[in-house]
Design a protein around this motif. Structure first.
Motif, PDB file in Angstrom:
ATOM      1  N   GLU A  67       0.840  -1.235   0.101  1.00 56.47           N
ATOM      2  CA  GLU A  67       0.110  -0.053   0.186  1.00 56.47           C
ATOM      3  C   GLU A  67       0.828   1.195  -0.007  1.00 56.47           C
ATOM      4  N   CYS A 265      -6.539   0.813   3.155  1.00 50.80           N
ATOM      5  CA  CYS A 265      -7.692   1.751   3.011  1.00 50.80           C
ATOM      6  C   CYS A 265      -7.386   2.746   2.010  1.00 50.80           C
ATOM      7  N   GLU A 397     -11.658  -3.971   4.181  1.00 55.70           N
ATOM      8  CA  GLU A 397     -12.176  -3.428   5.580  1.00 55.70           C
ATOM      9  C   GLU A 397     -13.468  -2.889   5.570  1.00 55.70           C
ATOM     10  N   TYR A 456      -4.790  -6.935  13.839  1.00 59.42           N
ATOM     11  CA  TYR A 456      -3.615  -6.045  14.285  1.00 59.42           C
ATOM     12  C   TYR A 456      -3.848  -6.328  15.878  1.00 59.42           C
ATOM     13  N   GLU A 483      -4.175  -9.154   6.238  1.00 56.85           N
ATOM     14  CA  GLU A 483      -3.527  -7.970   6.892  1.00 56.85           C
ATOM     15  C   GLU A 483      -3.154  -8.592   8.284  1.00 56.85           C
TER      16      GLU A 483
HETATM   17  O1  AHR Z   1      -2.088  -1.460   6.963  1.00 55.84           O
HETATM   18  C1  AHR Z   1      -2.399  -0.336   7.318  1.00 55.84           C
HETATM   19  C2  AHR Z   1      -3.964  -0.321   7.405  1.00 55.84           C
HETATM   20  O2  AHR Z   1      -4.672  -1.349   8.281  1.00 55.84           O
HETATM   21  C3  AHR Z   1      -4.540  -0.736   6.029  1.00 55.84           C
HETATM   22  O3  AHR Z   1      -4.705   0.366   5.148  1.00 55.84           O
HETATM   23  C4  AHR Z   1      -5.951  -1.010   6.513  1.00 55.84           C
HETATM   24  O4  AHR Z   1      -6.410  -1.842   5.542  1.00 55.84           O
HETATM   25  C5  AHR Z   1      -5.781  -1.499   7.726  1.00 55.84           C
HETATM   26  O5  AHR Z   1      -6.609  -0.784   8.791  1.00 55.84           O
END
Ligand code: AHR
Length: 679
Positions: A67, A265, A397, A456, A483
């Motif tokens: 990204e 995003c 997302e 995350y 991710e």
């Molecule tokens: O990886 C960073 C961001 O984390 C990405 O753009 C998004 O998909 C997620 O929230």
């Protein structure tokens, strides 16, 4: 990190070990370490049933997520050194400084041709009054300055229009002290109303991480300029106007199974007007409309006001990159929804057709033969053969019924025309909770091909959830862990660091993904790149400055899984159960049918040095030695850095084997890969 005391009973397992730096290319000189300290023998024999195939590992299994965040593209892999080359940033002179003293107010004018050139409306008008060299000029500061390499060639170009006279432009790279480190001069011939391009090449005379570029103008009259550009010649595959080769090499070295692009995003945009539109990213770079990058303003605590998307790196280049590094291309498209953390705009269902058409056209662009409209576009860009697109993501997302109803429209149209394209659907931002449960339920009802899960989370979560996929439905939708990254602090905290603890926790979790490769068909760490002086989000897999790159411990975990994936999963059991947390050990086993090897991956997430006996069943013989690749650190907080890029790095060892037993030493807080021939 404290090392465990060595107990008496371990004296017997002292093995002769050969260490050498991790390298698949160089049979580096081996240094002999006479004895390995005796580890703690923990209970339980591990059995590997090497002839019992549990799953096929997809070639796509371990991939990368790209990204344009943290200056990943502009200021990152896109090797352009001029910031705001076409004066299209919201502040048109951002990155530029006037040198010398203009004779009159208005000698530098930002002109806007508006409807005459909607993709690139602005240019700069310079009025000269018999100026001599050194009296009037412009300086560009680059993205966090410019990294310049001694003796390397640089390609400079600009577009100009000189209605009234001839001009000389002196192009000059300067170091931090203002000393010239290379340059050239070019002549802009009178061109009337016509825009022309001119270019020159020169060599730099010094290595400089903090260079700037000056342009000095000589002549009399009006000179219009646009698309001022400077590229190093050592781009990836030496493509002019291409990508930064050291960064791409880091990816190529991983042999990723796929590359997901362009995000993240960024696909959604703050609002729908700022969504990523692939059609605007192909063709001549001067026709690619610059747009603000959503990461410019996303975090008040990490503003990056000079972050824009030039799209010099666009969809054609992404496909080409995927092909170059042998990865399946995986584009993610906007589902008719802007980021739900931002404006949350959605396109009315009655107006969704253009979005769906973009998806259908993209498939034709990637795969269509040259008689099709978009296949011809691809061929005209220099790639007549298909890019062989097999995977396509709809939405990043996104969540809620508004996503499902839009997704259904996309899925129907795409599957009708291209039934073989595997569609990837979002399960939102989190791996659990109401939103996830709703989407998981709805997507499975729709028989989604592949569900994209994101996590995350803290390292503990990764350890506690290493069995996440053990009980997933084996027959339904497949999983793309699209991710994930362990957070040493918490999501979006600026305190997150790429510590060894985070990498080790990810490795433990990944053994669970691998064990369940019949369910998990793809996975990628995120985000991928970050510039040390231009990041918004941490942790990230690969960090760079203007001249250097380094892989984090997390990078090495990803790389080791990818380079050692094997072809099939086989059971690795302790007391008939997968090893997923017993004695803080996490493990998976695969075989490689191409090389006839058994590959074991074991994480020791404890502070104790351990040793395990692994009995290999279902084969006649094991090789007489095994190669161990060990990733460990002197402490859980250890990191790599520009100053110490390989503080945590894999080391190889050879251990001798007897029969079909592997007596495996497992260092405290370590990740070990065993490769051994079978017959
Ligand atoms: O990886 C960073 C961001 O984390 C990405 O753009 C998004 O998909 C997620 O929230």
């Amino acid at each position: 990190m404290k090392r465990a005391m060595h107990s008496k009973e371990n004296k017997q397992s002292k093995a002769r070990i050969i260490l050498r730096p991790f390298s698949f290319l160089l049979p580096a000189a081996m240094c002999i370490v006479p004895f390995f300290p005796g580890p703690v023998q923990t209970s339980g024999v591990i059995t590997v049933k090497a002839n019992e195939i549990k799953a096929t590992i997809q070639p796509t299994m371990w991939g990368v997520f790209f990204e344009d965040i943290n200056m990943g593209a502009d200021g990152g892999i896109y090797a352009e050194l001029i910031k705001n080359r076409s004066f299209e940033f919201n502040k048109p002179m951002m990155g530029w400084k006037v040198l010398g003293k203009p004779a009159t107010e208005g000698d530098f004018l930002v002109m806007n041709r508006q409807a005459l050139n909607t993709a690139n409306p602005r240019f700069l008008r310079v009025s000269l009054h018999n100026n001599a060299k050194g009296s009037l000029g412009l300086s560009n500061e680059g993205f966090r300055k410019m990294g310049i390499k001694n003796n390397l060639g640089y390609d400079f170009s600009l577009q100009y229009r000189a209605p009234s006279g001839n001009f000389k432009i002196y192009v000059e790279l300067i170091d931090e002290k203002g000393m010239s480190i290379g340059g050239a001069s070019i002549t802009a011939q009178r061109s009337g109303e016509e825009w022309k391009k001119m270019s020159t090449t020169f060599k730099a005379s010094a290595t400089e991480p903090g260079a700037k570029l000056n342009l000095w103008f000589e002549g009399d009259g009006i000179l219009d300029i646009d698309m001022v550009s400077l590229f190093p010649q050592d781009t990836w595959k030496n493509r002019p106007g291409g990508m930064r080769s050291d960064m791409i090499q880091m990816l190529a070295d991983m042999k990723p199974g796929f590359i997901r692009f362009p995000g993240g995003c960024i696909v959604e945009g703050f609002d729908l007007s700022q969504r990523y539109q692939w059609k605007k990213t192909i063709g001549p770079v001067e026709e690619r409309q610059v747009m603000i990058n959503r990461w410019n303003f996303e975090f008040a605590h990490r503003p990056t006001p000079d972050y824009f998307q030039t799209f010099g790196l666009g969809f054609f280049e992404y496909f080409q990159l995927a092909e170059d590094i042998g990865a399946e291309p995986l584009p993610i498209l906007n589902a008719g929804m802007a980021c739900q953390f931002n404006s949350a705009e959605v396109v009315p269902l009655s107006q969704i057709d253009p979005f769906v058409q973009d998806a259908l056209d993209l498939i034709e662009f990637a795969n269509g033969d040259t008689t099709t409209k978009w296949g011809r576009v691809r061929a005209n860009l220099g790639h007549p053969s298909s890019f062989n697109l097999k995977l396509l993501g709809i939405g990043n997302e996104n969540w809620g019924p508004q996503y499902i109803e839009r997704l259904k429209v996309f899925s129907k149209a795409i599957k009708e025309k291209y039934p073989n394209i595997q569609l990837i659907n979002s399960s939102g931002t989190d791996p659990n909770g109401e939103r996830f449960d709703y989407l998981n339920w709805e997507l499975r009802k729709m028989n989604a091909d592949i569900i994209d899960e994101h996590y995350y989370r803290r390292p503990e979560w990764f350890l506690q959830n290493a069995s996440r996929y053990d009980n997933y439905d084996r027959k339904g939708s497949k999983i793309f862990a699209g991710e994930y990254a362990a957070q040493s602090d918490k999501t979006v905290s600026v305190k997150n660091r790429n510590t060894w603890e985070t990498a080790m926790a990810e490795a433990a979790f990944m053994t669970g993904m691998e064990r369940n490769a019949d369910v998990v068909c793809m996975a990628s760490y995120a985000p991928l790149f970050a510039h040390v002086d231009g990041w918004q989000w941490t942790p990230d897999m690969i960090w760079v400055d203007n001249l250097q790159t380094f892989g984090t411990p997390n990078y090495y975990v990803q790389k080791l899984f990818s380079l050692n994936k094997g072809t099939n999963v086989v059971p690795l059991l302790e007391n008939n159960k997968p090893l997923s947390g017993q004695d803080s050990l996490y493990a998976s086993a695969t075989i490689d049918k191409n090389t006839n090897e058994l590959i074991l991956k074991i994480v020791n997430a404890s502070a104790n040095e351990q040793s395990k006996n692994i009995e290999v069943e279902g084969i006649k013989k094991l090789g007489s030695s095994a190669t161990l690749t060990v990733l460990k650190a002197n402490g859980l907080d250890e990191v790599n850095s520009i100053a110490n890029p390989t503080n945590v790095k894999p080391m190889e060892q050879i251990i001798k084997l007897k029969g079909k037993r592997i007596s495996l030493p497992l260092a405290p807080y370590s990740f070990t890969i065993v490769r051994v021939k079978m017959s």
